[in-house]
Design an enzyme around this catalytic site. Structure first.
Site, short mmCIF file in Angstrom:
data_model
loop_
_atom_site.label_atom_id
_atom_site.label_comp_id
_atom_site.label_asym_id
_atom_site.label_seq_id
_atom_site.Cartn_x
_atom_site.Cartn_y
_atom_site.Cartn_z
N LYS A 175 1.04 -1.17 0.30
CA LYS A 175 0.41 0.41 0.23
C LYS A 175 0.29 1.06 -0.51
CE LYS A 175 -1.87 2.68 3.56
NZ LYS A 175 -1.64 3.85 2.49
N GLU B 82 10.43 1.02 10.17
CA GLU B 82 11.25 2.17 9.64
C GLU B 82 11.21 3.04 9.99
OE1 GLU B 82 13.36 4.51 9.14
OE2 GLU B 82 14.49 3.78 6.86
N CYS C 252 13.62 10.83 6.49
CA CYS C 252 13.85 9.89 8.15
C CYS C 252 14.61 10.16 8.97
CB CYS C 252 13.51 8.24 7.56
SG CYS C 252 14.43 7.43 7.21
N GLU D 170 10.75 14.80 16.24
CA GLU D 170 10.73 14.33 14.04
C GLU D 170 9.84 15.23 13.95
OE1 GLU D 170 9.27 11.17 12.28
OE2 GLU D 170 11.75 10.90 10.73
P1 NAI Z 1 2.39 7.54 9.46
O1 NAI Z 1 3.20 6.81 9.30
O2 NAI Z 1 0.71 7.59 9.38
O3 NAI Z 1 1.89 7.09 7.20
C1 NAI Z 1 2.56 6.13 6.65
C2 NAI Z 1 2.04 5.24 6.13
O4 NAI Z 1 1.37 4.24 7.39
C3 NAI Z 1 0.80 5.71 5.04
O5 NAI Z 1 1.13 4.61 3.97
C4 NAI Z 1 -0.30 5.09 5.94
O6 NAI Z 1 -1.38 5.50 5.09
C5 NAI Z 1 -0.39 4.37 6.97
N1 NAI Z 1 -0.88 4.03 7.88
C6 NAI Z 1 -1.59 5.24 8.72
N2 NAI Z 1 -1.77 4.77 9.82
C7 NAI Z 1 -2.18 3.22 9.56
C8 NAI Z 1 -2.74 2.27 10.69
N3 NAI Z 1 -2.90 2.58 11.79
N4 NAI Z 1 -2.04 1.13 10.30
C9 NAI Z 1 -1.69 0.57 9.03
N5 NAI Z 1 -0.72 1.82 8.54
C10 NAI Z 1 -1.07 2.70 8.73
O7 NAI Z 1 2.67 9.00 8.37
P2 NAI Z 1 2.12 10.34 8.18
O8 NAI Z 1 0.82 10.91 9.31
O9 NAI Z 1 2.01 10.52 6.65
O10 NAI Z 1 3.26 11.38 8.63
C11 NAI Z 1 3.32 11.70 9.83
C12 NAI Z 1 4.85 12.14 10.62
O11 NAI Z 1 5.55 10.71 10.19
C13 NAI Z 1 5.80 12.61 9.89
O12 NAI Z 1 5.89 14.30 10.04
C14 NAI Z 1 7.12 12.22 10.15
O13 NAI Z 1 7.96 12.90 11.35
C15 NAI Z 1 6.61 10.65 9.65
N6 NAI Z 1 7.09 9.54 8.85
C16 NAI Z 1 7.90 9.56 8.64
C17 NAI Z 1 8.60 8.71 7.13
C18 NAI Z 1 9.93 7.96 7.29
O14 NAI Z 1 10.23 7.73 6.93
N7 NAI Z 1 10.44 7.26 8.71
C19 NAI Z 1 8.08 8.81 6.64
C20 NAI Z 1 6.78 9.03 6.81
C21 NAI Z 1 5.90 10.29 8.34
#
Ligand code: NAI
Ligand code: MG
Length: 485
Positions: free
Chosen positions: A173, A247, A281, A381
């Site tokens: 996804k 990650e 990240c 972060e």
């Molecule tokens: P997120 O962690 O909510 O989203 C990442 C992925 O997880 C998306 O595909 C989303 O649809 C999915 N997701 C969301 N909730 C879920 C759940 N309960 N179960 C399974 N999948 C789920 O990240 P978001 O809200 O877009 O960004 C928030 C913060 O997260 C950012 O400001 C940043 O700090 C961090 N982040 C870190 C990343 C990294 O590379 N380590 C990448 C993206 C965000």
């Protein structure tokens, strides 16, 4: 405007509910496409297709054949790179030059795992008996893969390529903000010879991801994203005892000693945190500077940060595009306000004044200084172009500040003194440590975090290992009874 479908069992389909959602270009805020919003029933169809594909033949496809498929995918990627790079930039906001780098890395990732597919093997063990003892490596089965929006196709590649290499099938996804490059890439699957159902792509929000995580017939979850969602995924995987790899970003220290090459230091500090709008990240969001060069380096960073060219990512002169979404813009602006309360503002601190940048989700490259390591902008972060500069007096203090964080993804150390560098390398609590550079990433080398930055490793042989399980086989060579009773 284009309406996309998702890929389940080799067929392009809408969501069963008929629901879809808008995909936005963050540089213009215009809706550029619609994608299906997959529900639990769609996820179930995708998991069933993946299971069927695994049991009905994929698990027995040879490493040679899986390798050839991966190499063909790499070739398709290289051929279609300009078109997909443009889609990546329009959807994520990142400068086109960066999209081209990312997608070249996508091709390299498929090439690496294409080569590795014939090199995965088990071991024969030296047990103290008249026996042959073996450890076989077998694919885990059906993997669920949940992707973030900062490197949309590259983060997908880091999960798809090793899983195909290892012989798994999968349901992947993309992030709801940035699904387009993966949906375009998925058009290559059939031509590359990937049997239907081996890779299924479902689009949707967090609920769609949650449906993958809770599905009883998914053997493993690989996730990149926020720490918050990482914790939820680990908790929700407990019910079905899935293997999990996470990650989860960080608050990585970029540490500059007074004897570092000065020009390289200024450049490396800015690159470390402003590349990809800071949506990285491993961003070097805490810049630790030794006192003797603190003022000089701060002034030089501020002066140079002011020259960073913001704009639409499609403009080749752009060095920083918009952040990915309205939600992310608001998050960064909120932290900039928090920073103004907690520390001193060197440059930036809000939205750019330029009239041409009012519509998109643009935010100024921002430097806060005299930041206490206990401040929220040094602990949480932000995932945007916000640097926190922290002074230190000596090696011991630098190390203490560097490790005083719940995260442990990455760190960098800059100095001409190899002894000092190596002492720091040994003591820093992070999964990746760079010396005199920050951010270079290679598919050959392991990627992943210490502490709360994650679980497991991606890339290299470690990446494929995450999609395999080990079976112990013992073959008794004595043709006589055990003789115990
Ligand atoms: P997120 O962690 O909510 O989203 C990442 C992925 O997880 C998306 O595909 C989303 O649809 C999915 N997701 C969301 N909730 C879920 C759940 N309960 N179960 C399974 N999948 C789920 O990240 P978001 O809200 O877009 O960004 C928030 C913060 O997260 C950012 O400001 C940043 O700090 C961090 N982040 C870190 C990343 C990294 O590379 N380590 C990448 C993206 C965000
Ligand atoms: Mg979220």
């Amino acid at each position: 405007m284009k309406s996309y479908q998702m890929l389940i069992d080799g067929e392009w389909v809408a969501a069963g509910s008929g629901k879809s959602f808008d995909v936005v270009n963050p540089a213009t805020t215009e809706v550029m496409a619609k994608c299906p919003e997959a529900g639990a029933a769609d996820v179930d169809l995708a998991v069933k297709a993946a299971r069927r594909a695994f049991e009905s033949g994929w698990r027995d496809v040879t490493g040679q054949e899986r390798g050839r498929i991966l190499l063909r995918l790499a070739e398709k990627m290289r051929k279609e790179l300009p078109r997909l790079a443009e889609i990546e930039t329009r959807n994520s906001g990142k400068p086109i030059v960066e999209s081209e780098y990312d997608l070249t890395d996508v091709a390299t990732c498929f090439e690496y795992y294409g080569g590795l597919a014939t090199k995965l093997h088990g071991e024969v063990l030296n047990v103290p008996d008249n026996a042959i003892s073996m450890a076989l490596r077998e694919p885990l089965g059906v993997a669920g893969q949940i992707i973030p929006w900062n490197y949309p196709l590259l983060m997908a590649a880091w999960k798809l390529a090793p899983a195909i290499c290892a012989g798994c099938t999968m349901v992947i996804k993309p992030a709801e903000q940035t699904p387009l490059s993966l949906l375009e890439f998925a058009r290559f699957f059939e031509e590359a010879g990937l049997p239907k159902g081996v890779v299924n792509v479902v689009t949707g929000f967090g609920e769609t991801g949650a449906a993958i995580v809770s599905h009883a017939d998914v053997d493993k979850i690989a996730f990149t994203g926020s720490m918050e969602v990482g914790k939820i995924i680990m908790r929700n995987s407990a019910e079905t005892l899935k293997k999990v790899s996470l990650e989860l970003g960080g608050k990585s220290p970029n540490i500059f000693f007074a004897d570092a090459d000065f020009e390289a230091a200024v450049d490396g500090a800015l690159f470390g945190v402003f590349i990809n709008q800071g949506e990285v990240c491993s961003a070097g969001s805490r810049v630790l500077v030794e006192r003797p060069i603190y003022k000089k380096m701060l002034d030089a960073m501020i002066e140079k940060a002011k020259t960073i060219k913001l704009g639409d990512g499609m403009d080749r002169a752009t060095k920083m595009g918009p952040v990915v979404s309205k939600e992310q813009l608001e998050r960064v602006l909120k932290y900039q306000e928090i920073g103004k309360q907690e520390a001193k503002l060197g440059t930036g601190g809000g939205r750019p004044a330029d009239a041409a940048l009012q519509k998109g989700y643009f935010v100024q490259p921002t430097i806060f200084y005299d930041v206490a390591n206990s401040a929220r902008i040094a602990r949480e972060e932000i995932f945007g172009p916000v640097m926190a500069v922290i002074p230190f007096d000596n090696e011991a203090e630098a190390l203490k500040i560097a490790n005083d964080t719940p995260f442990g993804l990455a760190a960098a150390v800059w100095s001409r003194d190899i002894f000092k560098c190596m002492r720091m390398v040994k003591r820093i609590q992070a999964g990746i440590v760079w010396v005199n550079h920050m951010q270079p990433t290679y598919v050959e080398a392991p990627w992943g975090g210490y502490k709360m930055s994650g679980v497991g490793r991606e890339l290299g042989p470690w990446g494929a290992e995450e999609y395999m399980q080990v079976k112990q086989v013992h073959i008794n060579l004595n043709e006589t009874p055990i003789g115990w009773y």
